[in-house]
Design an enzyme around this catalytic site. Structure first.
Site, PDB file in Angstrom:
ATOM      1  CD  GLU A 184      68.610 -51.876  53.293  1.00  0.00           C
ATOM      2  OE1 GLU A 184      69.155 -51.304  52.316  1.00  0.00           O
ATOM      3  OE2 GLU A 184      68.995 -51.725  54.472  1.00  0.00           O
ATOM      4  CB  SER A 234      72.543 -41.000  55.767  1.00  0.00           C
ATOM      5  OG  SER A 234      73.118 -42.243  56.077  1.00  0.00           O
ATOM      6  CB  CYS A 289      69.834 -35.489  48.497  1.00  0.00           C
ATOM      7  SG  CYS A 289      70.083 -35.369  46.741  1.00  0.00           S
TER       8      CYS A 289
HETATM    9  P1  NAD Z   1      71.317 -44.707  53.953  1.00  0.00           P
HETATM   10  O1  NAD Z   1      72.634 -44.085  54.210  1.00  0.00           O
HETATM   11  O2  NAD Z   1      70.564 -45.272  55.107  1.00  0.00           O
HETATM   12  O3  NAD Z   1      71.474 -45.914  52.907  1.00  0.00           O
HETATM   13  C1  NAD Z   1      72.113 -45.739  51.668  1.00  0.00           C
HETATM   14  C2  NAD Z   1      72.690 -47.079  51.226  1.00  0.00           C
HETATM   15  O4  NAD Z   1      73.678 -47.499  52.172  1.00  0.00           O
HETATM   16  C3  NAD Z   1      71.668 -48.199  51.154  1.00  0.00           C
HETATM   17  O5  NAD Z   1      71.956 -48.997  50.039  1.00  0.00           O
HETATM   18  C4  NAD Z   1      71.883 -48.964  52.453  1.00  0.00           C
HETATM   19  O6  NAD Z   1      71.587 -50.331  52.346  1.00  0.00           O
HETATM   20  C5  NAD Z   1      73.353 -48.769  52.716  1.00  0.00           C
HETATM   21  N1  NAD Z   1      73.687 -48.713  54.150  1.00  0.00           N
HETATM   22  C6  NAD Z   1      72.916 -48.208  55.147  1.00  0.00           C
HETATM   23  N2  NAD Z   1      73.586 -48.279  56.323  1.00  0.00           N
HETATM   24  C7  NAD Z   1      74.780 -48.838  56.064  1.00  0.00           C
HETATM   25  C8  NAD Z   1      75.919 -49.159  56.850  1.00  0.00           C
HETATM   26  N3  NAD Z   1      75.929 -48.928  58.164  1.00  0.00           N
HETATM   27  N4  NAD Z   1      76.984 -49.704  56.249  1.00  0.00           N
HETATM   28  C9  NAD Z   1      76.990 -49.941  54.928  1.00  0.00           C
HETATM   29  N5  NAD Z   1      75.937 -49.652  54.125  1.00  0.00           N
HETATM   30  C10 NAD Z   1      74.852 -49.111  54.676  1.00  0.00           C
HETATM   31  O7  NAD Z   1      70.443 -43.633  53.163  1.00  0.00           O
HETATM   32  P2  NAD Z   1      68.914 -43.723  52.759  1.00  0.00           P
HETATM   33  O8  NAD Z   1      68.089 -43.572  53.991  1.00  0.00           O
HETATM   34  O9  NAD Z   1      68.659 -44.881  51.871  1.00  0.00           O
HETATM   35  O10 NAD Z   1      68.770 -42.424  51.842  1.00  0.00           O
HETATM   36  C11 NAD Z   1      68.521 -41.149  52.354  1.00  0.00           C
HETATM   37  C12 NAD Z   1      69.799 -40.381  52.549  1.00  0.00           C
HETATM   38  O11 NAD Z   1      70.497 -40.303  51.317  1.00  0.00           O
HETATM   39  C13 NAD Z   1      69.593 -38.947  52.985  1.00  0.00           C
HETATM   40  O12 NAD Z   1      70.569 -38.619  53.927  1.00  0.00           O
HETATM   41  C14 NAD Z   1      69.791 -38.149  51.704  1.00  0.00           C
HETATM   42  O13 NAD Z   1      70.181 -36.814  51.883  1.00  0.00           O
HETATM   43  C15 NAD Z   1      70.866 -38.945  51.056  1.00  0.00           C
HETATM   44  N6  NAD Z   1      70.914 -38.698  49.617  1.00  0.00           N
HETATM   45  C16 NAD Z   1      71.934 -37.929  49.153  1.00  0.00           C
HETATM   46  C17 NAD Z   1      71.999 -37.655  47.805  1.00  0.00           C
HETATM   47  C18 NAD Z   1      73.116 -36.814  47.266  1.00  0.00           C
HETATM   48  O14 NAD Z   1      73.238 -36.759  46.061  1.00  0.00           O
HETATM   49  N7  NAD Z   1      73.935 -36.175  48.084  1.00  0.00           N
HETATM   50  C19 NAD Z   1      71.040 -38.164  46.921  1.00  0.00           C
HETATM   51  C20 NAD Z   1      70.027 -38.949  47.437  1.00  0.00           C
HETATM   52  C21 NAD Z   1      69.972 -39.221  48.801  1.00  0.00           C
END
Ligand code: NAD
Length: 504
Positions: A184, A234, A289
């Protein structure tokens, strides 16, 4: 807070069945421009009913799409590849405006995403099965791979275009219909990708976007017609999505967070290692990441390496991603910037030394969500700033005396996404490749993101699920295998036989 009111801001909606689709939820979020600190759009969050509508539309579109020939699918993907290439600057501008990364970095993101579309153009070859003639007398056996149906992807803020492409390129190429729930915080790139897919000739309903938060995600995880879910974000969310999705009978691959270590051996070229550490730690303001967040310096290399990194940090130009010359942009939101900055005082309390303090960078005087590059030395494993995924421009240096100690630290870390070794000793590098419990390894390469014809994925708390993302494992994830045993006997030879079929 910026000057534009929410009412005046651009409205961001769902994309369902090939058209913009407004929700009636009344729930919304704000997309910020991190470089100016101003709100640029209102993101209207999807309801449970919106997700149900998107799934119904996708399910209807799947019926036609799965019968579309492989060559036609490939042709559409090829057109999409060209359209994305033609719109690369527009896409990069959207990414930079909503995420904050520099325009050059955003172009790089689009290029790495495009690799996945290019890979998927080869779908006729990728879906080739196996055929065994005469497996038994007059009996042939063959294996085919078929699409799953409606599949969904949930993506993070840090790669608004590339991570969706990691998922939808293969999902669609394999004959599925796809629902994307982008972060979002960065909702617009996915809408441009959806429009370009339509222009490329993708039938409406095959690629849909629902905007929103946990409400939309929870419905995706519960919907009986969603067969598979790909997630990147995350670790706590990845774990819960994996657990809920699999409990609901879905196939799930959930990629989580990271703490990527760069091991520098005493024989490494100090300047090359420092260049790599600085590039990989501070690119995209550390919000990758695969960013290097810990340098493990072995023995005598530590002092000259820290000095060389300090020197390079002094030359990094922090500023708005769209401003010429900026090398490092802001963080994605004010809250995230403040959270990252809060680790610096914590680090000091925990006994680390702050060699360079990003709070002193001139860019922090600007309106946007800036924090300069920060270097922490003498960081101890077990402390908060070592353990936590900080996800910002903070590089920690951990000093060890031996390779064995360094390896132990890396292997004991709960994350296992990426790692790198810097050395001039091929034998040492090969030993590290053998020993290290991490999914992606760089040898004198600080950010070893695999090319699209391999697959991407970490180990341990960096990935929940069996299959890695994109590449050959992506094709496997988005299809299921069917094995056919066939014979065309002379009806005259037929007889009743109650015995278990055996090969003859
Ligand atoms: P996030 O986990 O906050 O959000 C990711 C997605 O999940 C978003 O679309 C968000 O709307 C949704 N989301 C968030 N909280 C939720 C919940 N409680 N229930 C259901 N859906 C939920 O992550 P972010 O802050 O957008 O991205 C950064 C994180 O992503 C870092 O931890 C990074 O390491 C990780 N990441 C990992 C990779 C990989 O390939 N391993 C790649 C890119 C980013």
């Amino acid at each position: 807070m910026g000057t534009t009111s929410l009412a005046e801001a651009l409205q961001i909606n769902n994309w369902i069945g090939g058209a913009s689709s407004e929700t009636t939820s009344g729930r919304s979020g704000v997309a910020w421009n991190p470089a100016t600190g101003k709100q640029i759009a209102q993101v209207n969050f999807a309801t449970v009913e919106d997700v149900d509508h998107a799934v119904a539309v996708a399910k209807a579109a799947f019926t036609g799409w799965r019968t579309t020939s492989l060559s036609r699918r490939s042709e559409i993907l090829f057109k999409l590849r060209n359209l994305i290439e033609m719109n690369r600057d527009r896409l990069a501008e959207i990414i930079s405006t909503e995420n904050g990364k520099t325009i050059a970095d955003a172009r790089g993101e689009v290029a790495r995403g495009l690799e996945n579309i290019e890979f998927a153009c080869g779908i006729p070859t990728l879906l080739k099965g196996g055929y065994s003639e005469q497996a038994s007398g007059g009996v042939d056996v063959y294996q085919i791979r078929q699409p799953l149906g409606v599949v969904a992807g949930i993506t993070p803020f840090n790669f608004p275009a590339m991570v969706p492409m990691w998922m939808f390129a293969n999902a669609i190429a394999c004959g599925n219909a796809f629902i994307l729930k982008p972060s979002e915080k960065v909702p617009s790139a996915s809408l441009l990708l959806a429009e370009l897919a339509q222009q490329a000739g993708l039938p409406d309903g095959v690629f849909n976007v629902v905007q929103g938060d946990k409400v939309a995600v929870d419905r995706i995880l519960a919907h009986p017609d969603v067969r598979a879910v790909s997630f990147v974000g995350s670790t706590p969310v990845a774990k819960s999505i994996y657990e809920t999705g699999t409990r609901n009978g879905k196939r799930v691959q959930a990629l989580g967070g990271a703490k990527n270590h760069m091991l520098v051996l005493p024989d490494a070229d100090v300047d090359a290692a420092a260049d790599a550490a600085v590039s990989a730690a501070y690119g995209a303001a550390g919000q990758r990441c695969m960013a290097i967040s810990v340098v493990v310096a072995v023995g005598t290399v530590a002092d000259p390496l820290v000095a060389a990194i300090r020197q390079r940090i002094g030359r990094i130009k922090v500023g708005p991603g769209m401003e010429p010359g900026s090398e490092m942009g802001p963080l994605v939101t004010r809250e995230h910037r403040d959270r990252v900055a809060s680790y610096l005082d914590k680090a000091k309390e925990e006994g680390a030394s702050i060699e360079v303090d990003g709070r002193d960078d001139a860019a922090t005087q600007r309106e946007g969500f800036f924090l300069g590059a920060t270097l922490l030395d003498h960081v101890q494993p077990g402390t908060r700033c070592y353990q936590d995924e900080i996800f910002g421009p903070v590089l920690s240096v951990v000093r060890t005396q031996t390779y064995a100690d360094a390896l132990k630290i890396i292997n004991e870390n709960p994350y296992g996404n990426g790692t790198a070794i810097f050395t001039q000793n091929g034998g040492a590098a090969r030993q590290f490749q053998f020993d290290v419990e991490v999914g992606m390894v760089g040898i004198n390469v600080p950010i070893p993101v695999p090319v699209a014809y391999y697959s991407f994925g970490g180990w341990k708390s960096s990935l929940f699920g069996d299959l890695h993302m994109y590449g050959p494992e992506g094709v496997q994830f988005y299809t299921r295998s069917k094995v056919v045993t066939s014979r065309w006997p002379d009806p005259g030879t037929s007889a009743v036989d109650l015995g278990f079929p055996q090969v003859r």
